[in-house]
Structure formats: structure tokens, C-alpha cells
Design an enzyme around this catalytic site. Structure first.
Site, PDB file in Angstrom:
ATOM      1  N   GLU A 151      -2.237   5.683  17.408  1.00 10.32           N
ATOM      2  CA  GLU A 151      -0.789   5.526  17.515  1.00 10.32           C
ATOM      3  C   GLU A 151      -0.217   6.636  18.390  1.00 10.32           C
ATOM      4  O   GLU A 151      -0.638   7.786  18.283  1.00 10.32           O
ATOM      5  CB  GLU A 151      -0.131   5.596  16.138  1.00 10.32           C
ATOM      6  CG  GLU A 151      -0.528   4.491  15.184  1.00 10.32           C
ATOM      7  CD  GLU A 151       0.148   4.656  13.837  1.00 10.32           C
ATOM      8  OE1 GLU A 151       1.065   3.871  13.544  1.00 10.32           O
ATOM      9  OE2 GLU A 151      -0.234   5.570  13.081  1.00 10.32           O
ATOM     10  N   LYS A 202       0.845  -1.184   0.000  1.00  7.19           N
ATOM     11  CA  LYS A 202       0.000   0.000   0.000  1.00  7.19           C
ATOM     12  C   LYS A 202       0.889   1.245   0.000  1.00  7.19           C
ATOM     13  O   LYS A 202       2.068   1.146   0.381  1.00  7.19           O
ATOM     14  CB  LYS A 202      -0.933  -0.009   1.217  1.00  7.19           C
ATOM     15  CG  LYS A 202      -0.270   0.442   2.536  1.00  7.19           C
ATOM     16  CD  LYS A 202      -1.309   0.638   3.591  1.00  7.19           C
ATOM     17  CE  LYS A 202      -0.709   1.279   4.836  1.00  7.19           C
ATOM     18  NZ  LYS A 202      -0.440   2.701   4.738  1.00  7.19           N
ATOM     19  N   ASP A 259      -1.948  -5.827   2.820  1.00  5.18           N
ATOM     20  CA  ASP A 259      -2.300  -4.934   3.925  1.00  5.18           C
ATOM     21  C   ASP A 259      -1.863  -5.671   5.185  1.00  5.18           C
ATOM     22  O   ASP A 259      -2.466  -6.682   5.556  1.00  5.18           O
ATOM     23  CB  ASP A 259      -3.804  -4.665   3.940  1.00  5.18           C
ATOM     24  CG  ASP A 259      -4.216  -3.695   5.044  1.00  5.18           C
ATOM     25  OD1 ASP A 259      -3.458  -3.556   6.030  1.00  5.18           O
ATOM     26  OD2 ASP A 259      -5.288  -3.084   4.939  1.00  5.18           O
ATOM     27  N   HIS A 260      -0.806  -5.195   5.832  1.00  2.00           N
ATOM     28  CA  HIS A 260      -0.205  -5.982   6.915  1.00  2.00           C
ATOM     29  C   HIS A 260      -1.149  -6.198   8.088  1.00  2.00           C
ATOM     30  O   HIS A 260      -0.953  -7.124   8.880  1.00  2.00           O
ATOM     31  CB  HIS A 260       1.119  -5.355   7.370  1.00  2.00           C
ATOM     32  CG  HIS A 260       0.970  -4.132   8.208  1.00  2.00           C
ATOM     33  ND1 HIS A 260       0.943  -2.858   7.693  1.00  2.00           N
ATOM     34  CD2 HIS A 260       0.836  -3.989   9.546  1.00  2.00           C
ATOM     35  CE1 HIS A 260       0.817  -1.985   8.666  1.00  2.00           C
ATOM     36  NE2 HIS A 260       0.744  -2.634   9.802  1.00  2.00           N
ATOM     37  N   HIS A 298      -6.390  -0.237   6.289  1.00  2.00           N
ATOM     38  CA  HIS A 298      -6.422  -0.968   7.557  1.00  2.00           C
ATOM     39  C   HIS A 298      -7.803  -0.972   8.213  1.00  2.00           C
ATOM     40  O   HIS A 298      -8.339  -2.025   8.560  1.00  2.00           O
ATOM     41  CB  HIS A 298      -5.430  -0.359   8.556  1.00  2.00           C
ATOM     42  CG  HIS A 298      -4.020  -0.333   8.067  1.00  2.00           C
ATOM     43  ND1 HIS A 298      -3.506  -1.275   7.214  1.00  2.00           N
ATOM     44  CD2 HIS A 298      -2.996   0.516   8.329  1.00  2.00           C
ATOM     45  CE1 HIS A 298      -2.234  -1.013   6.971  1.00  2.00           C
ATOM     46  NE2 HIS A 298      -1.904   0.075   7.634  1.00  2.00           N
ATOM     47  N   LYS A 326      -2.823  10.017  14.881  1.00  2.00           N
ATOM     48  CA  LYS A 326      -1.438  10.072  15.342  1.00  2.00           C
ATOM     49  C   LYS A 326      -1.383  10.839  16.662  1.00  2.00           C
ATOM     50  O   LYS A 326      -2.244  11.663  16.962  1.00  2.00           O
ATOM     51  CB  LYS A 326      -0.565  10.793  14.307  1.00  2.00           C
ATOM     52  CG  LYS A 326      -0.512  10.115  12.945  1.00  2.00           C
ATOM     53  CD  LYS A 326       0.413   8.937  12.955  1.00  2.00           C
ATOM     54  CE  LYS A 326       0.663   8.397  11.567  1.00  2.00           C
ATOM     55  NZ  LYS A 326       1.519   7.186  11.600  1.00  2.00           N
ATOM     56  N   LYS A 352      -2.122  -9.850  11.081  1.00  2.00           N
ATOM     57  CA  LYS A 352      -2.082  -9.884  12.542  1.00  2.00           C
ATOM     58  C   LYS A 352      -2.947 -11.032  13.060  1.00  2.00           C
ATOM     59  O   LYS A 352      -4.069 -11.243  12.601  1.00  2.00           O
ATOM     60  CB  LYS A 352      -2.542  -8.551  13.125  1.00  2.00           C
ATOM     61  CG  LYS A 352      -1.583  -7.398  12.815  1.00  2.00           C
ATOM     62  CD  LYS A 352      -2.071  -6.106  13.424  1.00  2.00           C
ATOM     63  CE  LYS A 352      -1.107  -4.960  13.107  1.00  2.00           C
ATOM     64  NZ  LYS A 352       0.200  -5.134  13.763  1.00  2.00           N
ATOM     65  N   ASP A 378      -3.939   7.032   4.613  1.00  2.00           N
ATOM     66  CA  ASP A 378      -2.931   6.233   5.296  1.00  2.00           C
ATOM     67  C   ASP A 378      -3.543   5.102   6.110  1.00  2.00           C
ATOM     68  O   ASP A 378      -2.959   4.013   6.188  1.00  2.00           O
ATOM     69  CB  ASP A 378      -2.099   7.135   6.213  1.00  2.00           C
ATOM     70  CG  ASP A 378      -0.905   6.414   6.817  1.00  2.00           C
ATOM     71  OD1 ASP A 378      -0.173   5.754   6.055  1.00  2.00           O
ATOM     72  OD2 ASP A 378      -0.718   6.499   8.043  1.00  2.00           O
TER      73      ASP A 378
END
Length: 516
Positions: free
Chosen positions: A244, A176, A205-206, A268, A369, A210, A263
Site C-alpha cells: 500500500e 475483522k 474478509d473483504h 487477507h 505500508k 474482490k 492487520d
């Protein structure tokens, strides 16, 4: 190697068999952008961990490609340092490393130079001879999106992409962001499919790698007691948080172009929405699972007017503040960020899914963020009791919490009687934690995804229509919020959960964000 308990440790009956999996076919893994951060921090450490767990074929080659000049031995040495620093398994097993490093090669050159791909082809043929990789190729684009068209073109011209029915497989993993809006995503999809077949394309998409995200499918569809109440009759609302502590971490140029919606939300977070809201698939295979996910995205109500966006979306941008006792700068004081920037670093939004299961159940989403802590979770809030037997406000509605990170697990909040003569209820939790239950660290997301790509399993990768449907949702928001007429993002102090307007978004519905 089987786990052997310490002499005073009670054996964990859930541990045996955790890593009994079949290794993929022999292949060569080509990492474009091998000198970059992703290769050092994630990809090569993930491959080493797979090798240490005996998940990889003995016949494996790894080829790094980038502009930096390295000899094969220098590249292997550089990667050893990266593995020593970033691998989850320490210290490095010398025997495993020696065999792992023996298959490492490096090709220096520019991506727009045909000679680079001529050298790559020769290197891959050498691996076929010396490492018995059988012509199987996995290409990983760990590069900026602007290079994707060049890489695809050069691979095709060099004859490095086999037809989909060829006995030797070719697979392409694309990072991505896949496009920056619906139009560019469609254009990139057309280009990809001119070069490859959809079965050869792995849009990564990491988050889907998970363990807790994957466990959501097992939790929902592997237990009989939850699925009957997983609908609008019993669920009041669903809350998804992806926060985050970190700021933009020297990625000012990227973030100025992306912002929080591109982002985090387009990929995600919408993946978490899909897995939370999808119907049971007819089978557990790639097409069946992705068919149900695309139905969710198509059912999400699209915002047609700026007024709808104003009513359902709150944007924020972090100002200077304090996190864990340390002062941190505001977004506009970060490197490569324009003064007066209107780029959002926080978003809260309310989505409606117009389906038989979910119509009328709002999905509240927030991501940002510089939050007080790193936390990603899904909270399913069930409807309150129609009548409380034990006094007004004594019994709180049940909440099911799926913690994606960092403390992976699942908790169910319910009422129990406080010990004593009176009937006094108190909210308590049943809490399942991966680490304490299974007694081992969860594999990194990239380990699972790389292994699936080598096996050709696309279940945890996004499909063409899925990418475009997600961009359609986010694009309707971007069209309004990137207009000069839309209000600038609300400032919020670093170390807080966003601007007060985010709280008001839920307060207007008589609800509040869960305290984390």
C-alpha cells in the site's frame, strides 16, 4: 437496464448477462456503527449499488444503530451524501434512491443499554409491517472488536436472534480483526456459537469479495491447461505481494496494537495463499471450498523456535521518505504512535506448505505500508528450462501473474522470437484486463459479500476452524517477534519496497522479488 453501445462503439459480446442474478429474500439489514467510516464509505454505497443494479429485493429495510442522535430523515440525508461521494455509480439515480431511502430507519443508543435493543426490535417489527421484510434479519457489526460480545449478548437477550431452523433467517456479519491471537479468537468463537449457529455466522474478509480473487478459482479449476502444471514438478516458487502507498492514516492507536502481521497476514494474505495452493473442491459450495482451504492452512509449516523465525521472517518499519514526489513522515512521527515503537509496518516471510502438491516450493510473502505504489498480486514462477537452446540467460522462466488490485487482470510471461534473421528470444506478456475485456467496472468487494450474506452463501466467508488455523500460523511468528529479545524492525524509507533484509531473504535461496 441493458447496456446500449454508443453509435460508434463495437458491441462487447462478453458484456451481456454479466449481472443476471437472483435477488435474495426480503430482509432488514441492521448496521451497528452506522455513524462510522465503514458504513459511510463502503456498506451503504454498496447496498445502493446493489439496488441500482436490481440485485436487492423490493422488500428491503436498512436500520442504522449508533450513539449519534439522528431522526430517520437526517440519517437518510447523511447516507445520501455518503453515497454521492463514495459510490462507484454516479450520479445518484433519483428513482432508485427514493425507494432505497424509503426503507431507511435509525435507532440511537448505546450498545450496552438494553433499551437500545428494545427500540431496535420495535423498529424491525415496523419494517416487517410496512416493508414486508418477513422477519428476516442481517446484522452487520461495523464496530470495534471490543463491542462484539456486548452486541451478541444484547441481541440474544432481546430475542432478536432466531433459531437456525426458523423460517425467518438471522445472519450476523462480523468484521475483522476476529481476535488478536489464537486464544482470543477461540474465546470469541465460543461466544459467537453460544449465541448463533455456525450457519448464521459470516466472518468477513473483504479481499475475498474482490473479482480477481474469486477469478483465481475459475482460472485454476475452469481451465484444463493450468491445473496439470500447478504443482512442485513445474512451479519453482510462488510470490505474493500486498503493498500500500498509504501509511496508517490516523489509525495510530489501532496499528500500535495490530501491526502488519495481524492487520494483513492473518487474514487477507493467508486467504490468497489458500486460494493459490488449495486442491480442487469436490463441489463449488461453501463447505467444500472451505474444507480445502483449511487443509492448506494446516499444512503450512509452523515456526517452532525463534531461530526459525529469524531465518524466515523480516520485519520493517517505515521511516520518512517521499512518495509520488511528496514528502511523508515516518511511522514514529505519526499521530498516536509511541516514540521508540517496535510495531512492524512491513513483513517479508518464507512459508513452506508440507503437502503432496507443494512440498519444497517456497511461498514468499511481503506486505507493507508506504510502498512505492498500491499493488496486490500473486506471481507463480515456473521452473527454468533444463537447457537453453538460444544462449545462456536468453530465455527467462515463465511467470503467471494474477493482479488483484489495482489493475485487475492476469498476465502470462513467456519467450518469443525477436523479428530478424537470428534466433533471439525476448520475454513478452499476454495480458488480460478486466476493465478492457468486459467493458465495465468490477463491483466493489462489499457488494458481492453483502449480497452473498443476504442469500446465505458462506463460500467467501471464513469458518471457525479456518480463523483459528490462520492464527496458529501467525501466532508462532508473533510469539518470537513480540519478545523483547527479538531485534527491532529494520527501518526502510517510505516509497521503497522494504528494507534490504527483505531482498536478502530471497537472495539466500538464489531468487529475487519481481519488479513491480
Amino acid at each position: 437496464m441493458p447496456y446500449v453501445p454508443e453509435h460508434d462503439e463495437i458491441p462487447n459480446p462478453l458484456r451481456p448477462g454479466l449481472r443476471a442474478e437472483t435477488a435474495p429474500e426480503p430482509c432488514a439489514v441492521v448496521i451497528f456503527g452506522a455513524s462510522g467510516d465503514l458504513a459511510h464509505r463502503k456498506l451503504v454505497p454498496a447496498l445502493y449499488n446493489l439496488a441500482a443494479g436490481a440485485h436487492l429485493p423490493a422488500a428491503l429495510g436498512i436500520v442504522g444503530v449508533s450513539k449519534s442522535e439522528y431522526a430517520h430523515q437526517e440519517f437518510a440525508k447523511n447516507m445520501r451524501e455518503a453515497v454521492g461521494k463514495f459510490s462507484r455509480t454516479k450520479p445518484i439515480d433519483e428513482e432508485v434512491w427514493q425507494d432505497f431511502a424509503a426503507g431507511m430507519r435509525y435507532v440511537a443508543g448505546s450498545f450496552d443499554d438494553a433499551q437500545t435493543f428494545t427500540k431496535l426490535k420495535a423498529q424491525l417489527e415496523e419494517l416487517d409491517r410496512t416493508r414486508a421484510t418477513r422477519g428476516n434479519r442481517l446484522y452487520y457489526f461495523a464496530t470495534p472488536p471490543s463491542t462484539f460480545p456486548t452486541l451478541l449478548h444484547q441481541l440474544k437477550v432481546a430475542g432478536l436472534i432466531n433459531p437456525p431452523l426458523d423460517p425467518a433467517f438471522t445472519r450476523v456479519v462480523i468484521e475483522k480483526p476476529f481476535g488478536r491471537d489464537l486464544s482470543s479468537a477461540r474465546q470469541l468463537n465460543r461466544l459467537v456459537l453460544e449465541t448463533c449457529d455456525e450457519k448464521q455466522v459470516f466472518r468477513i474478509d473483504h479481499y475475498l469479495g474482490k473479482e480477481t480473487v474469486q477469478n483465481l478459482l475459475v482460472f485454476r479449476f475452469g481451465n484444463s491447461i493450468f491445473e496439470p502444471v500447478w504443482n512442485r514438478r513445474y512451479v519453482d516458487h510462488v510470490e505474493i505481494t500486498a503493498g500500500e502507498e498509504l501509511g496508517i492514516e490516523a489509525r495510530g492507536r489501532y496499528y500500535e496494537e495490530a501491526g502488519i502481521l495481524r492487520d494483513m497476514i492473518q487474514n487477507h494474505v493467508l486467504q490468497l495463499v489458500c486460494l493459490s495452493a488449495m486442491e480442487p473442491p469436490v463441489a463449488f459450495d461453501a463447505d467444500a471450498v472451505r474444507d480445502e482451504k483449511i487443509k492448506v492452512l494446516r499444512a503450512v509449516e509452523i515456526f517452532e523456535t525463534p531461530e526459525q523465525v529469524m531465518h524466515n521472517v523480516v520485519l520493517g518499519q517505515y521511516a520518512a521518505g517521499s512518495i509520488a514526489g511528496a514528502d511523508v513522515p515516518g511511522y514514529q512521527q505519526e499521530k498516536d504512535v509511541a516514540q521508540g515503537s517496535r510495531t512492524p509496518t512491513f513483513v517479508a516471510l518464507k512459508l513452506n506448505i508440507r503437502s503432496w502438491r507443494w512440498d519444497g516450493v517456497p511461498f514468499y510473502i511481503r506486505s507493507g505500508k508506504r510502498m512505492p505504489k498500491r499493488a496486490t498480486e500473486i506471481a507463480v514462477h515456473f521452473r527454468p528450462l533444463p537447457h537453453s537452446l538460444f544462449g545462456q540467460g536468453r530465455s527467462q522462466p515463465n511467470v503467471l501473474i494474477i493482479r488483484v488490485q489495482p489493475q485487475e487482470g492476469i498476465a502470462l510471461r513467456f519467450s518469443a522470437k525477436v523479428p530478424g534473421e537470428r534466433y533471439r528470444p525476448r520475454t513478452v506478456s499476454m495480458d488480460f484486463r478486466y476493465g478492457s475485456t468486459f467493458g465495465s467496472a468490477s463491483p466493489e468487494a462489499y457488494e458481492r459479500l453483502l449480497l452473498d450474506a443476504m442469500r446465505g452463501d458462506q463460500t467467501l466467508f471464513t469458518r471457525k476452524d479456518e480463523v483459528e488455523a490462520a492464527w496458529k500460523i501467525v501466532g508462532s511468528i508473533l510469539k518470537a517477534t513480540e519478545s523483547s529479545e527479538f531485534p527491532a524492525p529494520f527501518p526502510y524509507g517510505a516509497g521503497t519496497w522494504g528494507p534490504p533484509a527483505a531482498d536478502e531473504l530471497l537472495a539466500q535461496d538464489g531468487r529475487a522479488w519481481r519488479r513491480l
